[in-house]
Structures are given as C-alpha cells and as structure tokens.
Scaffold this motif. Sequence first.
Motif, PDB file in Angstrom:
ATOM      1  N   ALA A 256       0.817  -1.212   0.000  1.00 52.36           N
ATOM      2  CA  ALA A 256       0.000   0.000   0.000  1.00 52.36           C
ATOM      3  C   ALA A 256       0.850   1.261   0.000  1.00 52.36           C
ATOM      4  CB  ALA A 256      -0.927  -0.004   1.223  1.00 52.36           C
ATOM      5  N   THR A 257       1.961   1.255   0.721  1.00 49.65           N
ATOM      6  CA  THR A 257       2.840   2.431   0.756  1.00 49.65           C
ATOM      7  C   THR A 257       3.411   2.720  -0.621  1.00 49.65           C
ATOM      8  OG1 THR A 257       3.433   2.007   3.072  1.00 49.65           O
ATOM      9  CG2 THR A 257       4.911   3.440   1.807  1.00 49.65           C
ATOM     10  N   ALA A 258       3.833   1.677  -1.312  1.00 42.77           N
ATOM     11  CA  ALA A 258       4.366   1.838  -2.670  1.00 42.77           C
ATOM     12  C   ALA A 258       3.296   2.379  -3.608  1.00 42.77           C
ATOM     13  CB  ALA A 258       4.904   0.509  -3.186  1.00 42.77           C
ATOM     14  N   ASP A 259       2.074   1.907  -3.454  1.00 42.53           N
ATOM     15  CA  ASP A 259       0.974   2.382  -4.304  1.00 42.53           C
ATOM     16  C   ASP A 259       0.697   3.863  -4.070  1.00 42.53           C
ATOM     17  OD1 ASP A 259       0.656  -0.141  -5.375  1.00 42.53           O
ATOM     18  OD2 ASP A 259      -0.897  -0.720  -3.947  1.00 42.53           O
ATOM     19  N   PHE A 260       0.719   4.283  -2.805  1.00 40.37           N
ATOM     20  CA  PHE A 260       0.457   5.689  -2.500  1.00 40.37           C
ATOM     21  C   PHE A 260       1.575   6.585  -3.032  1.00 40.37           C
ATOM     22  CE2 PHE A 260       0.587   9.231   0.782  1.00 40.37           C
ATOM     23  CZ  PHE A 260      -0.406   9.970   0.164  1.00 40.37           C
ATOM     24  N   LEU A 261       2.816   6.156  -2.891  1.00 40.62           N
ATOM     25  CA  LEU A 261       3.938   6.950  -3.399  1.00 40.62           C
ATOM     26  C   LEU A 261       3.899   7.036  -4.924  1.00 40.62           C
ATOM     27  CD1 LEU A 261       6.738   5.681  -1.007  1.00 40.62           C
ATOM     28  CD2 LEU A 261       5.761   7.986  -1.078  1.00 40.62           C
ATOM     29  N   LYS A 262       3.456   5.972  -5.573  1.00 38.20           N
ATOM     30  CA  LYS A 262       3.285   6.007  -7.026  1.00 38.20           C
ATOM     31  C   LYS A 262       2.215   7.019  -7.403  1.00 38.20           C
ATOM     32  CE  LYS A 262       2.284   3.057 -11.022  1.00 38.20           C
ATOM     33  NZ  LYS A 262       1.931   1.670 -11.465  1.00 38.20           N
TER      34      LYS A 262
END
Length: 299
Positions: A256-262
Amino acid sequence: MKKRNIFSTLLMLGAVGAVLTGCGSNSASSNGSSSASDHAGKITAVGSTALQPLVEKAAGQFQNDNKKINITVQGGGSGTGLSQVQDGAVAIGNSDIFAESKPGIDSSKLVDHKVAVVGMAPVVNKDAGVDNITMAQLKDIFTGKVTNWKEVGGKDEKITVVNRAEGSGTRATFEDAVLSGAKAVKSQEQDSNGTVQKIVSSTPGAISYLAFSYLNDSVKPLSIDKVKPTDANVENNKWKIWSYEHMYTKGKAKTATADFLKYMNSKDVQDSLVKKMGYISIHNMKVQKDAKGNVTDAK
C-alpha cells in the motif's frame, strides 16, 4: 426476416463496441492517473509541515479509490519525520531536507521519494512598509544587526523576528540560503508554517519565512534583490530559497505504501494538485540540487 437479422447484428456490434470502449478506458486508467490498488493496510506519514497540506489532500483523494487503505498524515517537522521513519515507527517520513544533511540519520537505510518542490519566502506584517530587501539586509535582520524597519527603507518600527524551531526543514533551507553559516539571532521559535503565518499577520513589525503553499493575503511576501518569490523563478533558480519535498521510506516501499507513493507522482497529483496547492512539480524544474546544495541543470 432480413430486418430482424440486421437489427440483431447492430445490437451485437453495439455491445462489442461498448466492451472495447470499456477495455480502452481501463487501459488508459492503468497507464494514466488511476489510484486503484489491490492492497489494504494503514499508512502513517509524519514530518514536514510544509509538505503536510499536499500529502493530506493527496491522501484523501487516494483513499476515495482505495477504501481498504487508511492514511494518517501528521506534522512535527522534518527532523521528526526522518527519525521516526528511520526507527520504523512510521511508514513515511516527510522532509524538506535531504536525509544526508540531518545529524543522527543513516541515509543509507532510507529511500528518497521526491514528490514536489517548495519555494520559501520571507514574509512580514503588512504594516512594515517594505516590499523588497537585499539578501545582505535579510541576513542582517535574522542575525540581529538590523533591528528597525527604517534601516531598510520601512517604517520606524521595531523588527520582531520569528524563527522556526530546531529540526525544522524549512528553517534549515532558509538558513542555508540566507545566513550562510552565520548564527541566527535569539527569537521566538514556532514549530509549524501555520502558526508562523498567524503570528506574523497579527504582530506589528514581525518577520519570518513561509513555504509558498502558506502564502496568502494575511502576510506580505518580500522580493529579494528585486526578484519575486514565484514558481517560475524557483524553477530556474533565480529564487534561491527552495527545497525538494521528500517522502522517505525505510528500505524499498512495499504494497500500500508503494501504491500511495506512485500516486504522488501521478498526473492527478503532479499536473493538478501540486500547482493548485502552491507547490511546484518536480517535472517542471530546469535545475536540480544535491544534498550538498550544489545546483546543476536538470537532466
């Protein structure tokens, strides 16, 4: 019979067209600004108050499409963000400064995600009577050599300096650009852009500095050496007081963190939200800056 066959054929073609259109739409979303994610979880982002409004707004938009992801955004200053993400207490540490420049932070364990650029401007109470000062005059004010506005062409009024607290990335950026190693005068210190804005607007003779995203009609931004604090002047480095807005993770961002940063680097954010909220897209910069403050042409 022929009419019925023709009508049936048209219906089939219409259905195929709708399916193709839907597929095209899904393809565009996956390559464009869609923030849909298959992940779930909680994300806490802590740190820079200069970056906080942008992350809060982006988080709200992201969560609209991702009901299984909960994002909490808090301030506390860049130092707090960097130390907490390093300790693993939060998923994201928001910072106005490079992790390499913060004592006690092991930048080798952190991954930098630059999401925007923020300009910072000296701001004064509207009754100060000045619109423009030199960089040397600004330094003299913040080191205590100049104590009355009449010394720099303003009213006969005592200058009240309001500084940011130790650990503030905004303060570090301002002092690197303006004080060049000199020691700031002792003054009241505040830990957020929002508080500084309120104090300067209500205190006769007050001066401080704010991120562009906090500039409004309640305070007066100053030009420096006749250069105005604008996005365009930051983009080509004519305006010297600016920094990247970093979102650090401990190691590589996942799920989820990677998705938000993307999403923070998507068209929804970079082409719309960033500018709307007073920041500058990282894609618009004509120069780049490293952790030591060296500025070169953007690649």
